[in-house]
Design a protein around this motif. Structure first.
Motif, PDB file in Angstrom:
ATOM      1  N   UNK A  71       0.814  -1.515   0.324  1.00 13.91           N
ATOM      2  CA  UNK A  71       0.097   0.177  -0.018  1.00 13.91           C
ATOM      3  C   UNK A  71       0.793   1.374  -0.347  1.00 13.91           C
ATOM      4  N   UNK A  72       1.548   0.892   0.394  1.00 13.69           N
ATOM      5  CA  UNK A  72       2.935   2.448   0.814  1.00 13.69           C
ATOM      6  C   UNK A  72       4.016   2.670  -0.780  1.00 13.69           C
ATOM      7  N   UNK A  73       3.729   1.426  -0.845  1.00 19.33           N
ATOM      8  CA  UNK A  73       4.549   1.344  -2.809  1.00 19.33           C
ATOM      9  C   UNK A  73       3.902   1.976  -3.519  1.00 19.33           C
ATOM     10  N   UNK A  74       2.453   1.357  -3.897  1.00 19.59           N
ATOM     11  CA  UNK A  74       1.983   2.395  -4.544  1.00 19.59           C
ATOM     12  C   UNK A  74       1.259   3.362  -4.560  1.00 19.59           C
ATOM     13  N   UNK A  75       1.393   3.890  -2.830  1.00 17.83           N
ATOM     14  CA  UNK A  75       1.056   5.868  -2.650  1.00 17.83           C
ATOM     15  C   UNK A  75       2.057   6.020  -3.141  1.00 17.83           C
TER      16      UNK A  75
END
Length: 377
Positions: free
Chosen positions: A14-18
């Motif tokens: 989720x952080x990578x997607x952000x």
């Protein structure tokens, strides 16, 4: 009716997607003025988002939430997630704190320790509270209502049920922004168990005679109210009429979400020109992450559609304490507010602070609660 622990566990994906979305952002051109009159200046938002992308650590916030202790229960088909931090004093009173938009349970982050452990923060054992801080339905980690009807009145009833499930037969309530509306609704409906309330955004309106010959504080309030209507209320008109429409951009674009919220962090705080004068940058991003990670741009805005028309003065039968912070966006002079409160036990006017009172001025906020609820024992 089960209350169970809830663990915040955001995957790295989720952080990578952000980060990918921030890297792919399309930025508009620079504003044509040298101030904030057209919204967040391009350079200011790029600097803010650049910090979010390159220097911010979500997992410090996640650890904080889990260390405090989050829990969940289902009420009328909606999962309610909340902080529940008990005082070491068994005789402490129970207090439910309700946030608003665009805030979150993190508004109260620096008030939890002083409220639960007052002797370590300038208070006495008599000032101790067990604190319950729920995410509003559609906000943060709480579930999103699938049907209409989740008004402030219904949320107030749900908070009563939450406190009952936690074993509190007598408790107090506090709130600002939507939290003020929910807390007022608790008192107006005389939800079982609630012994008194405190508001840091007291709501009142002038009568014709007030407008005909206003005192200085009334004249200032009228001026601020007009400015809010003319220049600061566009977000509420959009969210109260078309929450689904605005939600697409808020859920899909981290830059769009940051601009939508960061502007209010600047406009609604008691600062010297920068939001960071009043609020720590990491704290602001923690707050934004509770909207981003849960895709709650539309669901949080929907509360405006549900209840914006009922966000007004109400006659409050229970004991009431109120604190008028100087930079509140919609001020209410005591003269207007006390008409609705036959049992107004405290009216405070702290020297500094804005709309996010607990967040901006935690020491003053806690002091106000101690004084107000001290009259309600």
């Amino acid at each position: 009716m089960t209350v169970a622990p809830f663990v915040v566990d955001i995957p790295q994906s989720d952080i990578d997607d952000l980060h990918r979305r921030i890297d792919m952002a399309r930025w508009p051109e620079r504003e044509t003025v040298d101030d904030w009159s057209q919204g967040v200046p391009l350079a200011a938002l790029q600097d803010f988002v650049g910090y979010w992308r390159n220097d911010y650590d979500w997992y410090a916030c996640q650890k904080l939430l889990n260390d405090w202790g989050m829990f969940e229960t289902e009420i009328d088909g909606v999962a309610i997630r909340f902080l529940h931090v008990r005082s070491p004093h068994a005789e402490a009173r129970a207090l439910i704190l309700t946030h608003g938009w665009p805030g979150s349970i993190l508004e109260f982050r620096r008030c939890i320790a002083p409220l639960t452990n007052p002797e370590e923060h300038g208070g006495t054992a008599a000032d101790a509270f067990h604190v319950v801080i729920p995410c509003l339905p559609g906000y943060g980690f709480s579930g999103k209502p699938a049907v209409k009807g989740w008004s402030v009145e219904k949320i107030a009833q749900s908070w009563g049920e939450l406190m009952r499930r936690l074993g509190y037969s007598r408790w107090f309530a506090q709130g600002g922004d939507w939290g003020s509306a929910v807390t007022t609704a608790i008192a107006v409906q005389q939800i079982e168990g609630c012994a008194g309330i405190h508001l840091n955004m007291p709501i009142a309106r002038p009568l014709p005679e007030d407008m005909a010959g206003p005192a200085p504080d009334e004249a200032q309030a009228l001026m601020k109210m007009q400015r809010y209507q003319d220049w600061d209320s566009g977000y509420s008109k959009e969210q109260s009429t078309r929450p689904q429409t605005v939600g697409y951009g808020l859920v899909d674009s981290p830059v769009g979400l940051a601009g939508w919220i960061y502007e209010k962090m600047w406009a609604w705080t008691d600062n010297e020109g920068r939001a960071e004068d009043a609020l720590r940058r990491d704290d602001m991003i923690d707050n934004i992450m509770l909207y981003w990670l849960t895709s709650s741009g539309a669901s949080s805005a929907r509360l405006y559609w549900e209840s914006f028309g009922s966000f007004g003065p109400k006659d409050i039968p229970l004991p009431v304490g109120a604190s008028a912070f100087p930079k509140e966006i919609i001020p209410a002079p005591r003269k207007w507010f006390e008409r609705h409160c036959p049992n107004l036990v405290h009216w405070g006017e702290p020297e500094k602070g804005g709309h996010f009172a607990a967040w901006e001025q935690p020491e003053a906020f806690v002091k106000e609660l101690r004084v107000a609820f001290g009259f309600m024992k």
